[in-house]
Design an enzyme around this catalytic site. Structure first.
Site, mmCIF file in Angstrom:
data_model
loop_
_atom_site.group_PDB
_atom_site.id
_atom_site.type_symbol
_atom_site.label_atom_id
_atom_site.label_comp_id
_atom_site.label_asym_id
_atom_site.label_seq_id
_atom_site.Cartn_x
_atom_site.Cartn_y
_atom_site.Cartn_z
ATOM 1 N N ASP A 82 34.933 9.406 3.795
ATOM 2 C CA ASP A 82 33.646 10.057 3.989
ATOM 3 C C ASP A 82 33.137 9.889 5.413
ATOM 4 O O ASP A 82 33.327 8.845 6.034
ATOM 5 C CB ASP A 82 32.644 9.453 2.994
ATOM 6 C CG ASP A 82 31.381 10.268 2.858
ATOM 7 O OD1 ASP A 82 31.475 11.514 2.859
ATOM 8 O OD2 ASP A 82 30.299 9.660 2.727
ATOM 9 N N ASP A 104 32.748 14.541 10.008
ATOM 10 C CA ASP A 104 31.342 14.943 10.050
ATOM 11 C C ASP A 104 30.975 15.486 11.427
ATOM 12 O O ASP A 104 30.741 14.738 12.371
ATOM 13 C CB ASP A 104 30.454 13.750 9.685
ATOM 14 C CG ASP A 104 28.980 14.128 9.612
ATOM 15 O OD1 ASP A 104 28.663 15.316 9.828
ATOM 16 O OD2 ASP A 104 28.158 13.253 9.318
ATOM 17 N N HIS A 178 20.289 10.001 3.988
ATOM 18 C CA HIS A 178 21.009 8.770 3.660
ATOM 19 C C HIS A 178 20.042 7.585 3.587
ATOM 20 O O HIS A 178 18.994 7.585 4.213
ATOM 21 C CB HIS A 178 22.073 8.474 4.727
ATOM 22 C CG HIS A 178 23.155 9.511 4.786
ATOM 23 N ND1 HIS A 178 23.344 10.325 5.876
ATOM 24 C CD2 HIS A 178 24.107 9.853 3.886
ATOM 25 C CE1 HIS A 178 24.370 11.130 5.647
ATOM 26 N NE2 HIS A 178 24.843 10.865 4.458
ATOM 27 N N GLY A 179 20.442 6.566 2.822
ATOM 28 C CA GLY A 179 19.646 5.354 2.744
ATOM 29 C C GLY A 179 18.554 5.469 1.690
ATOM 30 O O GLY A 179 18.545 6.375 0.855
ATOM 31 N N HIS A 206 24.671 14.802 -0.257
ATOM 32 C CA HIS A 206 24.707 13.460 0.317
ATOM 33 C C HIS A 206 23.323 12.839 0.172
ATOM 34 O O HIS A 206 22.342 13.509 -0.105
ATOM 35 C CB HIS A 206 25.094 13.512 1.799
ATOM 36 C CG HIS A 206 26.521 13.872 2.037
ATOM 37 N ND1 HIS A 206 27.191 13.551 3.200
ATOM 38 C CD2 HIS A 206 27.433 14.516 1.278
ATOM 39 C CE1 HIS A 206 28.439 13.987 3.149
ATOM 40 N NE2 HIS A 206 28.592 14.590 1.979
ATOM 41 N N GLY A 207 23.245 11.517 0.392
ATOM 42 C CA GLY A 207 21.943 10.857 0.341
ATOM 43 C C GLY A 207 21.355 10.847 -1.058
ATOM 44 O O GLY A 207 20.168 11.116 -1.252
ATOM 45 N N THR A 209 20.803 8.337 -3.153
ATOM 46 C CA THR A 209 19.990 7.194 -3.563
ATOM 47 C C THR A 209 18.499 7.531 -3.496
ATOM 48 O O THR A 209 17.996 7.930 -2.451
ATOM 49 C CB THR A 209 20.286 5.978 -2.661
ATOM 50 O OG1 THR A 209 21.644 5.606 -2.826
ATOM 51 C CG2 THR A 209 19.389 4.800 -3.031
ATOM 52 N N ASN A 228 27.075 12.154 -3.649
ATOM 53 C CA ASN A 228 27.454 10.889 -3.024
ATOM 54 C C ASN A 228 26.423 9.809 -3.332
ATOM 55 O O ASN A 228 25.226 10.016 -3.131
ATOM 56 C CB ASN A 228 27.561 11.054 -1.507
ATOM 57 C CG ASN A 228 28.776 11.871 -1.088
ATOM 58 O OD1 ASN A 228 29.406 12.539 -1.898
ATOM 59 N ND2 ASN A 228 29.104 11.809 0.196
ATOM 60 N N THR A 231 24.085 3.809 -0.986
ATOM 61 C CA THR A 231 23.081 2.742 -0.893
ATOM 62 C C THR A 231 22.725 2.190 -2.265
ATOM 63 O O THR A 231 22.550 0.971 -2.428
ATOM 64 C CB THR A 231 21.822 3.265 -0.186
ATOM 65 O OG1 THR A 231 22.184 3.776 1.106
ATOM 66 C CG2 THR A 231 20.798 2.156 -0.014
#
Length: 281
Positions: A82, A104, A178-179, A206-207, A209, A228, A231
């Protein structure tokens, strides 16, 4: 069940209306926890690692472990590299046996992103592996070290990008990051719906969480087939270890290992239920 490519998992998910969890792992315990969950629930799965994580989990060590675990699984599991930053590491992952890769280029100008993604797609095809691309810019960064602004995907550009690259999966930016989110994100479902209507490839979120369960389900309904989770896995493992110490359940190393496996397992089970992929293996 043999190690599998990512594309048949996602194509089946697209046809049947669910999403496959793509779980980031950093050690053997996380791999064991995720695989325990997907085998119990008979779910297809993807295990992945991002290039920014390799300082802590060297690819030459974690990579063969991930591939071996997927080969030994009773359900179909793909192994994904990834957020690749360098062709060198992407090629190393392919040599190890990863069945999909991503370079990416979302932070680059459109034409440059399309060019290097097409080159990565060609490289992956030489190893009979799949390739994921990203158009638009997901906020934050994979390891939390950068505060990257969100740049939502243009559906028209997404179609052009897909036609130029032929990627097997396309990550989109619809207000996700993300995070950990400071508050639940306001996702652009209109952008997602329009993009899904134009692009034939399965779409990736993505991201994951911190996105609310109902928002996950709406994303899946509108065309997301790979989600995905990174975190949340790391946080769940840490929490599980803290709880075990607080309960005085850790008397030695193997108790610590058990707590790590449990944390990854609980997180995977939670998301499998939300994604609707149980019994889809």
């Amino acid at each position: 069940m043999p190690l599998v490519k990512m594309s048949p998992l996602l194509q089946k998910a697209r046809q049947e209306g669910y999403a496959v969890g793509s779980f980031s792992v950093a050690n053997m315990e996380m791999v064991l926890g995720v695989l325990k969950a997907v085998e119990e629930t008979k779910s297809p799965a993807i295990i992945q690692i991002a290039e920014v994580r390799l300082n802590h989990s060297p690819l030459e060590l974690i990579g063969p472990l991930m591939v071996a675990a997927a080969k030994a699984s009773s359900v179909p599991v793909a192994v994904h590299f990834d957020h690749g930053k360098t062709t060198e590491k992407i090629k190393q992952a392919l040599e190890i046996g990863f069945t999909s890769v991503m370079l990416d280029g979302s932070h680059l100008p459109f034409e440059e992103n399309a060019r290097i993604t097409a080159e990565t797609k060609q490289l992956a095809s030489e190893y009979d592996a799949d390739c994921e691309g990203e158009i638009g810019c997901v906020g934050g960064s994979e390891d939390g070290s950068e505060d990257i602004a969100i740049n939502c995907t243009s559906p028209v550009q997404a179609l052009e990008f897909y036609e130029k690259t032929g990627v097997d999966a396309l990550a989109v930016a619809i207000g996700n990051a993300h995070g950990n989110y400071k508050q639940a994100p306001k996702l652009r479902f209109d952008i997602l719906e329009e993009t899904a209507g134009l692009v034939k490839a399965p779409l990736v979120l993505h991201g994951g969480t911190g996105i609310l369960p109902d928002d996950f389900k709406k994303c899946i309904k509108l065309g997301i087939n790979k989600i995905n989770i990174a975190t949340a896995t790391f946080d769940s493992v840490e929490q599980s270890v803290r709880e075990a110490y607080a309960a005085q359940a850790i008397k030695g190393y193997y108790d610590l290992q058990t707590a790590e496996v449990e944390g990854a397992y609980r997180n995977a089970m939670k998301h499998i239920e939300i994604f609707g992929c149980a019994n889809k293996a």
